[in-house]
Design a protein around this motif. Structure first.
Motif, short mmCIF file in Angstrom:
data_model
loop_
_atom_site.label_atom_id
_atom_site.label_comp_id
_atom_site.label_asym_id
_atom_site.label_seq_id
_atom_site.Cartn_x
_atom_site.Cartn_y
_atom_site.Cartn_z
N VAL A 169 0.85 -1.19 0.00
CA VAL A 169 0.00 0.00 0.00
C VAL A 169 0.89 1.23 0.00
O VAL A 169 1.80 1.35 0.83
CB VAL A 169 -0.94 0.04 1.23
N THR A 170 0.66 2.15 -0.94
CA THR A 170 1.41 3.40 -0.98
C THR A 170 0.44 4.56 -1.07
O THR A 170 -0.71 4.42 -1.49
CB THR A 170 2.38 3.43 -2.19
N LEU A 171 0.92 5.75 -0.68
CA LEU A 171 0.10 6.96 -0.65
C LEU A 171 0.74 8.04 -1.49
O LEU A 171 1.96 8.17 -1.51
CB LEU A 171 -0.07 7.46 0.79
N ASP A 172 -0.08 8.82 -2.19
CA ASP A 172 0.42 9.92 -3.01
C ASP A 172 0.87 11.06 -2.11
O ASP A 172 0.05 11.66 -1.40
CB ASP A 172 -0.69 10.40 -3.95
N PRO A 173 2.17 11.40 -2.11
CA PRO A 173 2.66 12.44 -1.19
C PRO A 173 2.22 13.84 -1.56
O PRO A 173 2.39 14.77 -0.77
CB PRO A 173 4.19 12.30 -1.29
N ASN A 174 1.66 14.03 -2.75
CA ASN A 174 1.19 15.35 -3.14
C ASN A 174 -0.23 15.65 -2.68
O ASN A 174 -0.61 16.80 -2.55
CB ASN A 174 1.29 15.52 -4.66
N SER A 191 -2.38 0.80 7.08
CA SER A 191 -1.84 0.14 5.89
C SER A 191 -1.37 -1.27 6.23
O SER A 191 -1.65 -2.23 5.49
CB SER A 191 -0.67 0.94 5.31
N TYR A 192 -0.64 -1.41 7.34
CA TYR A 192 -0.14 -2.72 7.73
C TYR A 192 -1.28 -3.69 8.02
O TYR A 192 -1.22 -4.87 7.65
CB TYR A 192 0.76 -2.61 8.97
N ASP A 193 -2.33 -3.20 8.67
CA ASP A 193 -3.48 -4.05 8.97
C ASP A 193 -4.15 -4.54 7.69
O ASP A 193 -4.57 -5.70 7.60
CB ASP A 193 -4.50 -3.29 9.82
N LEU A 194 -4.27 -3.65 6.70
CA LEU A 194 -4.88 -4.04 5.43
C LEU A 194 -4.02 -5.07 4.72
O LEU A 194 -4.55 -6.07 4.20
CB LEU A 194 -5.09 -2.81 4.55
N LEU A 202 -1.61 -1.37 -4.03
CA LEU A 202 -2.69 -0.40 -4.03
C LEU A 202 -2.12 0.97 -3.70
O LEU A 202 -1.52 1.16 -2.64
CB LEU A 202 -3.76 -0.78 -3.00
N HIS A 203 -2.30 1.91 -4.62
CA HIS A 203 -1.80 3.27 -4.44
C HIS A 203 -2.99 4.20 -4.25
O HIS A 203 -3.92 4.21 -5.07
CB HIS A 203 -0.99 3.69 -5.67
N VAL A 233 5.79 5.07 1.34
CA VAL A 233 4.54 5.38 0.65
C VAL A 233 4.76 5.68 -0.84
O VAL A 233 3.80 5.92 -1.57
CB VAL A 233 3.84 6.60 1.30
N HIS A 234 6.01 5.66 -1.30
CA HIS A 234 6.29 6.05 -2.69
C HIS A 234 6.00 4.92 -3.67
O HIS A 234 6.38 3.77 -3.45
CB HIS A 234 7.75 6.46 -2.85
N THR A 235 5.31 5.27 -4.77
CA THR A 235 5.09 4.36 -5.88
C THR A 235 5.85 4.88 -7.09
O THR A 235 5.64 6.04 -7.48
CB THR A 235 3.60 4.27 -6.23
#
Length: 319
Positions: free
Chosen positions: A16-21, A38-41, A60-61, A233-235
């Protein structure tokens, strides 16, 4: 749509990653909450995108655009896009508010209430999660296939990230935009973008891309974690995925990146090329490799701190 049975080996999210913008925070408690959700998912889920031939497991991003959360499904190694779905947050507003209200009640009950009161609040919390999970499954019907427990955990992650997200896109923002480009968007350009955000929070929109698809580099995670920057969190993204072709500043960090920017006709008011070695090509022990990554990190840190203010001033003055 007829749903096939879940295959536990392939029908799951492993990254799982998140968009930093669009999902930003400097509060360590908030970042910690994102990580736990995120870890739980990742720990327990059943998941596959509908109507695609690609096999899992999946990455999943998440990003937020206006009033939608974007669920961007990708290959976990190459991060090649598989499917992306926009989920409106409007139907979930009341449930998200109730989630935080019940969560605070639960924490307060743990501190001071009786066992009976704790159980009552916990029952309400479980009921809310089930209601939200069922709505999530309904809204994602024929898009993403998930079971109830996965939906519960995905709703928790959505709650964790959305209150702190910025809803301003590049098209609407008055902030200067800067694009860093390297070969694979695994090392040089993502570190540069992260350091730019760290030095100039709220003053710019920093994006990064690669000429071709790259993989997650865990040495990057380690050396950035040492200075308090979460790169997990980077993709990696390629230039083909860029939504814009005009930026205020473009900085290329590899020779093939400089050529690719010219060939694709990307435009910027200010364009620079910083010739930096790729530490992933360094041979030797683990410590030798980490030293090369730290050297790159520190070079970018100094160069951005010293040089980026002048570039931003040039953009602001229209030089």
């Amino acid at each position: 749509m007829d749903k096939r049975p879940f295959d536990p080996k392939t029908d799951r999210i492993v990254t799982v990653t998140l968009d930093p913008n669009t999902i930003t925070s400097v509060d360590p408690d908030e970042v910690h909450e994102w990580r736990i959700a995120s870890y739980d998912l990742i720990d327990t889920n059943r998941f596959y995108p509908a109507r695609v031939t690609a096999k899992g497991p999946y990455a999943l991003h998440l990003s937020i655009v206006h009033n939608h959360i974007v669920l961007d499904v990708r290959h976990p190694e190459t991060f090649k896009p598989i499917a992306a779905h926009y989920l409106s947050l409007t139907p979930f507003r009341g449930l998200i508010r109730d989630y935080f209200r019940i969560r605070e009640s639960y924490y307060e009950a743990i501190r001071s209430a009786s066992t009976h009161q704790i159980e009552a609040v916990d029952m309400g919390r479980r009921g809310l999660h089930n209601q939200a999970a069922e709505l999530l499954i309904q809204r994602l019907d024929n898009k993403l296939v998930i079971d109830l427990e996965t939906a519960r955990r995905l709703f928790t992650l959505i709650c964790a990230v959305q209150p702190y997200a910025t809803r301003v896109t590049e098209e609407e923002s008055q902030l200067p935009t800067i694009l860093f480009v390297c070969s694979m968007n695994s090392v040089r350009s993502p570190i540069a973008a992260a350091m730019a955000r760290r030095h100039f929070p709220g003053r710019l929109i920093a994006r990064s891309a690669g000429v071709r698809s790259g993989k997650v580099d865990h040495f990057v995670h380690q050396v950035m974690e040492e200075i308090g920057v979460d790169m997990s969190v980077h993709t990696p993204h390629t230039m083909d995925e860029l939504m814009a072709s005009n930026f205020d500043i473009i900085i290329t960090l590899a020779d093939d990146a400089r050529r690719a920017v010219a060939e694709r006709g990307l435009h910027a008011d200010v364009m620079e090329h910083w010739d930096l070695e790729d530490p992933s090509e360094v041979e030797g022990t683990r410590e030798t490799a980490l030293a090369a990554y730290r050297s790159l990190r520190d070079q970018l840190d100094r160069r951005l701190a010293q040089g980026l203010p002048a570039l931003l001033e040039a953009v602001e003055n229209g030089v």
